[in-house]
Design a protein around this motif. Structure first.
Motif, PDB file in Angstrom:
ATOM      1  N   ASP A 127     -11.216 -10.776   7.124  1.00 41.60           N
ATOM      2  CA  ASP A 127     -12.604 -11.085   6.798  1.00 41.60           C
ATOM      3  C   ASP A 127     -12.767 -10.829   5.296  1.00 41.60           C
ATOM      4  OD1 ASP A 127     -15.329 -11.131   6.338  1.00 41.60           O
ATOM      5  OD2 ASP A 127     -15.851 -10.135   8.203  1.00 41.60           O
ATOM      6  N   GLU A 128     -12.810 -11.896   4.508  1.00 38.63           N
ATOM      7  CA  GLU A 128     -12.807 -11.762   3.059  1.00 38.63           C
ATOM      8  C   GLU A 128     -14.079 -11.106   2.534  1.00 38.63           C
ATOM      9  OE1 GLU A 128     -10.310 -12.162   1.214  1.00 38.63           O
ATOM     10  OE2 GLU A 128      -8.980 -13.102   2.675  1.00 38.63           O
ATOM     11  N   ASP A 129     -15.144 -11.095   3.320  1.00 38.27           N
ATOM     12  CA  ASP A 129     -16.353 -10.399   2.906  1.00 38.27           C
ATOM     13  C   ASP A 129     -16.203  -8.889   3.000  1.00 38.27           C
ATOM     14  OD1 ASP A 129     -17.589 -12.803   2.417  1.00 38.27           O
ATOM     15  OD2 ASP A 129     -18.549 -12.911   4.398  1.00 38.27           O
ATOM     16  N   ARG A 130     -15.170  -8.432   3.713  1.00 37.32           N
ATOM     17  CA  ARG A 130     -14.929  -7.001   3.901  1.00 37.32           C
ATOM     18  C   ARG A 130     -13.533  -6.620   3.430  1.00 37.32           C
ATOM     19  NH1 ARG A 130     -18.613  -5.276   8.196  1.00 37.32           N
ATOM     20  NH2 ARG A 130     -19.777  -7.077   8.954  1.00 37.32           N
ATOM     21  N   THR A 131     -12.968  -7.414   2.526  1.00 35.82           N
ATOM     22  CA  THR A 131     -11.599  -7.198   2.075  1.00 35.82           C
ATOM     23  C   THR A 131     -11.532  -7.172   0.554  1.00 35.82           C
ATOM     24  OG1 THR A 131     -10.719  -8.301   4.041  1.00 35.82           O
ATOM     25  CG2 THR A 131      -9.226  -8.074   2.172  1.00 35.82           C
ATOM     26  N   ALA A 132     -10.724  -6.270   0.020  1.00 37.76           N
ATOM     27  CA  ALA A 132     -10.501  -6.190  -1.427  1.00 37.76           C
ATOM     28  C   ALA A 132      -9.003  -6.154  -1.696  1.00 37.76           C
ATOM     29  CB  ALA A 132     -11.163  -4.949  -2.007  1.00 37.76           C
ATOM     30  N   ARG A 133      -8.568  -7.016  -2.586  1.00 41.10           N
ATOM     31  CA  ARG A 133      -7.176  -7.014  -3.036  1.00 41.10           C
ATOM     32  C   ARG A 133      -7.135  -6.329  -4.392  1.00 41.10           C
ATOM     33  NH1 ARG A 133      -7.906 -11.125   0.323  1.00 41.10           N
ATOM     34  NH2 ARG A 133      -6.169 -11.708   1.697  1.00 41.10           N
ATOM     35  N   VAL A 134      -6.573  -5.148  -4.404  1.00 40.33           N
ATOM     36  CA  VAL A 134      -6.625  -4.286  -5.587  1.00 40.33           C
ATOM     37  C   VAL A 134      -5.419  -4.572  -6.475  1.00 40.33           C
ATOM     38  CG1 VAL A 134      -6.824  -1.918  -6.402  1.00 40.33           C
ATOM     39  CG2 VAL A 134      -7.783  -2.544  -4.178  1.00 40.33           C
ATOM     40  N   ALA A 187      -2.166   6.827  -1.397  1.00 35.28           N
ATOM     41  CA  ALA A 187      -2.598   6.329  -0.082  1.00 35.28           C
ATOM     42  C   ALA A 187      -1.524   5.394   0.453  1.00 35.28           C
ATOM     43  CB  ALA A 187      -3.935   5.603  -0.180  1.00 35.28           C
ATOM     44  N   ASP A 188      -1.427   5.334   1.782  1.00 40.30           N
ATOM     45  CA  ASP A 188      -0.408   4.496   2.408  1.00 40.30           C
ATOM     46  C   ASP A 188      -1.041   3.621   3.496  1.00 40.30           C
ATOM     47  OD1 ASP A 188       2.041   3.393   2.889  1.00 40.30           O
ATOM     48  OD2 ASP A 188       3.066   5.284   3.299  1.00 40.30           O
ATOM     49  N   ILE A 189      -0.240   2.690   4.012  1.00 36.44           N
ATOM     50  CA  ILE A 189      -0.729   1.729   5.001  1.00 36.44           C
ATOM     51  C   ILE A 189      -1.279   2.460   6.227  1.00 36.44           C
ATOM     52  CG2 ILE A 189      -0.025  -0.127   6.563  1.00 36.44           C
ATOM     53  CD1 ILE A 189       2.005  -0.987   4.492  1.00 36.44           C
ATOM     54  N   GLY A 190      -2.450   2.037   6.657  1.00 36.04           N
ATOM     55  CA  GLY A 190      -3.090   2.630   7.815  1.00 36.04           C
ATOM     56  C   GLY A 190      -4.083   3.716   7.488  1.00 36.04           C
ATOM     57  N   ALA A 212      -4.478  -1.909   4.438  1.00 38.50           N
ATOM     58  CA  ALA A 212      -3.725  -2.842   5.274  1.00 38.50           C
ATOM     59  C   ALA A 212      -2.363  -3.205   4.692  1.00 38.50           C
ATOM     60  CB  ALA A 212      -4.534  -4.113   5.497  1.00 38.50           C
ATOM     61  N   ALA A 213      -2.212  -3.121   3.380  1.00 43.71           N
ATOM     62  CA  ALA A 213      -0.946  -3.512   2.758  1.00 43.71           C
ATOM     63  C   ALA A 213      -0.751  -2.738   1.466  1.00 43.71           C
ATOM     64  CB  ALA A 213      -0.912  -5.013   2.496  1.00 43.71           C
ATOM     65  N   ARG A 214       0.519  -2.496   1.146  1.00 43.19           N
ATOM     66  CA  ARG A 214       0.875  -1.803  -0.098  1.00 43.19           C
ATOM     67  C   ARG A 214       2.124  -2.452  -0.670  1.00 43.19           C
ATOM     68  NH1 ARG A 214       3.633   4.050  -0.046  1.00 43.19           N
ATOM     69  NH2 ARG A 214       5.384   3.114  -1.157  1.00 43.19           N
ATOM     70  N   SER A 258       0.004 -10.825  -7.547  1.00 43.99           N
ATOM     71  CA  SER A 258       0.023 -10.216  -6.215  1.00 43.99           C
ATOM     72  C   SER A 258      -0.727  -8.893  -6.256  1.00 43.99           C
ATOM     73  CB  SER A 258       1.460  -9.990  -5.732  1.00 43.99           C
ATOM     74  OG  SER A 258       2.150  -9.121  -6.614  1.00 43.99           O
ATOM     75  N   ALA A 259      -1.409  -8.594  -5.166  1.00 46.72           N
ATOM     76  CA  ALA A 259      -2.194  -7.361  -5.093  1.00 46.72           C
ATOM     77  C   ALA A 259      -1.282  -6.176  -4.801  1.00 46.72           C
ATOM     78  CB  ALA A 259      -3.253  -7.481  -4.009  1.00 46.72           C
ATOM     79  N   LEU A 260      -1.597  -5.045  -5.444  1.00 51.82           N
ATOM     80  CA  LEU A 260      -0.846  -3.826  -5.178  1.00 51.82           C
ATOM     81  C   LEU A 260      -1.274  -3.216  -3.840  1.00 51.82           C
ATOM     82  CD1 LEU A 260      -0.861  -2.150  -8.717  1.00 51.82           C
ATOM     83  CD2 LEU A 260       0.778  -3.751  -7.731  1.00 51.82           C
ATOM     84  N   PHE A 261      -2.558  -3.314  -3.522  1.00 49.34           N
ATOM     85  CA  PHE A 261      -3.092  -2.793  -2.267  1.00 49.34           C
ATOM     86  C   PHE A 261      -4.074  -3.805  -1.685  1.00 49.34           C
ATOM     87  CE2 PHE A 261      -2.134   0.911  -4.910  1.00 49.34           C
ATOM     88  CZ  PHE A 261      -1.389   1.713  -4.055  1.00 49.34           C
ATOM     89  N   ILE A 262      -4.185  -3.802  -0.361  1.00 48.72           N
ATOM     90  CA  ILE A 262      -5.220  -4.572   0.328  1.00 48.72           C
ATOM     91  C   ILE A 262      -6.017  -3.603   1.187  1.00 48.72           C
ATOM     92  CG2 ILE A 262      -5.735  -6.373   2.013  1.00 48.72           C
ATOM     93  CD1 ILE A 262      -3.281  -7.855   1.128  1.00 48.72           C
ATOM     94  N   VAL A 263      -7.307  -3.519   0.912  1.00 43.94           N
ATOM     95  CA  VAL A 263      -8.212  -2.658   1.673  1.00 43.94           C
ATOM     96  C   VAL A 263      -9.161  -3.559   2.447  1.00 43.94           C
ATOM     97  CG1 VAL A 263      -9.928  -0.816   1.564  1.00 43.94           C
ATOM     98  CG2 VAL A 263      -8.038  -0.874  -0.094  1.00 43.94           C
ATOM     99  N   THR A 264      -9.302  -3.312   3.735  1.00 43.56           N
ATOM    100  CA  THR A 264     -10.123  -4.179   4.568  1.00 43.56           C
ATOM    101  C   THR A 264     -10.732  -3.401   5.718  1.00 43.56           C
ATOM    102  OG1 THR A 264     -10.118  -6.281   5.789  1.00 43.56           O
ATOM    103  CG2 THR A 264      -8.223  -4.848   6.071  1.00 43.56           C
ATOM    104  N   ASP A 265     -11.660  -4.045   6.411  1.00 44.24           N
ATOM    105  CA  ASP A 265     -12.209  -3.521   7.656  1.00 44.24           C
ATOM    106  C   ASP A 265     -11.496  -4.252   8.793  1.00 44.24           C
ATOM    107  OD1 ASP A 265     -13.584  -2.695   9.847  1.00 44.24           O
ATOM    108  OD2 ASP A 265     -15.550  -3.408   9.209  1.00 44.24           O
ATOM    109  N   PRO A 266     -10.519  -3.626   9.456  1.00 44.67           N
ATOM    110  CA  PRO A 266      -9.714  -4.345  10.453  1.00 44.67           C
ATOM    111  C   PRO A 266     -10.455  -4.656  11.736  1.00 44.67           C
ATOM    112  CG  PRO A 266      -9.117  -2.028  10.432  1.00 44.67           C
ATOM    113  CD  PRO A 266     -10.103  -2.211   9.319  1.00 44.67           C
TER     114      PRO A 266
END
Length: 389
Positions: A86-93, A106-109, A211-213, A227-235
């Motif tokens: 959901d791109e409205d709740r996702t940030a690619r850092v 911080a790590d995945i999960g 969600a991703a690192r 490419s994003a270093l981190f992906i933060v989202t509401d799963p």
């Protein structure tokens, strides 16, 4: 002599008959248990009604039944779709400056809060931005003092008004430069580590789950890497993207109900809601993109899963959906098995309305609340064929 032979023959016949009767009575009293079981099973099969099949208790473990629920009738066939964030709740850092990663925080999960640090970087570019800000601050302070002195001297008519105005202009320029340098540091989206020039913490712009690192300690990070270093989202919130054929787009609208199937969970349906319908047709595929919102509170669905999506109207006719593995094809007809007792099942013909990848819609033969054999239909069909023979 002949009379004696006749009497002997009669006694022999009577003795043989008596021996036969004795053997039959003994066998009936001491009949093997396997024979009794076979006769019992045969009597069960004979007692079953026409069209029914009776199975042994040991065979029940291979069977599974389920109660059918009501579903709105689909208005389209199952279409290929893809589950995404959901791109409205996702940030690619990404990193705003080039630098070397020194620590991963911080790590995945992990659950992260807005503004929480994800990694520390050592960046000469950030050190330069810090130095520019400090230099601008010092220059502003000096020119502010010069302006105040010019005001005092002007009051005592020591300097001309033009000189005082020039001092004020210098101060305003220095103030603007300080603002520019401060905003440059702030827009890097980093937290400065006090006392350590050139190092800062890359932070999360929103709250969610990591969600991703794509970064490791010692790695050189660049802002233009793509490419994003981190992906933060509401799963718990996901999107389903579907390309709807041009011929079916008139049946799809915002707020419409849709059902989603994925290969990871055969026999399970997920509810979705249409949130966006594209405004243009792809000239190559003649399809229109449609976006659906999907709740994922149990986190069973994952981004990039392929899915089958069928659109329906909640106000449409309520029908039942059955797993395809419960269907049996008999020529032009389809059949299912329904339980009629603890060990008995009846074969029932049904009329299919629409066949999907994992589920099919039934228009006649079944109704909501009916019990259906969803696993083991082939076993029952084989038993029915043996009974027929």
């Amino acid at each position: 002599m002949k009379a004696k032979q006749a009497i002997g023959l009669t006694l022999t016949v009577i003795a043989a008959a008596g021996a036969g009767w004795f053997s039959a009575s003994v066998l009936s009293k001491h009949k093997p248990s396997a024979v009794k079981v076979a006769e019992s099973e045969a009597s069960k099969q004979k007692s079953a009604k026409p069209g029914e099949v009776t199975v042994q208790d040991s065979q029940l473990t291979a069977l599974k039944t389920a109660t059918l629920k009501a579903w709105p009738e689909s208005v389209t066939d199952s279409l290929n779709g893809k589950i995404v964030y959901d791109e409205d709740r996702t940030a690619r850092v990404e990193t705003p400056v080039a630098g070397r990663v020194t620590r991963i925080l911080a790590d995945i999960g992990d659950t992260v809060a807005k503004g929480q640090a994800l990694a520390e970087l050592d960046s000469p570019d950030f050190a330069s931005a810090q130095a520019d800000f400090q230099k601008a601050t010092a220059d502003q302070t000096m020119k502010e003092l010069a302006w105040h002195r010019a005001q005092t001297l002007l009051q005592h008519e020591v300097i001309a008004a033009r000189d005082a105005e020039a001092a004020k202009a210098d101060f305003l320029q220095a103030q603007a430069e300080t603002t520019r340098a401060r905003e440059k540091v702030r827009n890097l989206h980093g937290l400065m580590i006090s006392g350590t020039p050139g190092q800062f913490r890359l932070v999360s712009p929103l709250s969610g789950r990591l969600a991703a690192r794509q970064v490791n300690p010692g790695m050189e990070a660049k802002p233009d890497s793509g490419s994003a270093l981190f992906i933060v989202t509401d799963p718990t919130k996901l999107w389903v993207l579907v390309d709807v054929p041009e011929a079916d787009i008139g049946k799809v609208f915002v707020g419409q109900h849709a059902t989603v199937e994925v290969q990871a969970y055969p026999g399970k349906l997920f509810d979705a809601t249409v949130t966006r319908v594209g405004l243009a047709v792809d000239p190559d595929t003649r399809r229109i993109p449609v976006r659906c919102a999907l709740n994922n509170t149990d986190l069973s669905l994952k981004p990039d899963m392929f899915a089958k999506v069928a659109f329906s109207d909640r106000d449409a006719t309520q029908i039942v959906r059955v797993p395809n593995q419960s269907l049996l094809t008999d020529g032009l007809y389809s059949s299912v098995f329904v339980p009629t007792g603890s060990n008995t099942f009846r074969k029932l013909k049904v009329q299919l309305l629409r066949r999907g990848a994992d589920f099919s819609e039934v228009s006649e033969g079944l109704k909501p609340g009916d019990n259906l054999v969803v696993e083991g239909a082939l076993l029952l069909n084989s038993e029915a064929a043996n009974d027929a023979q």
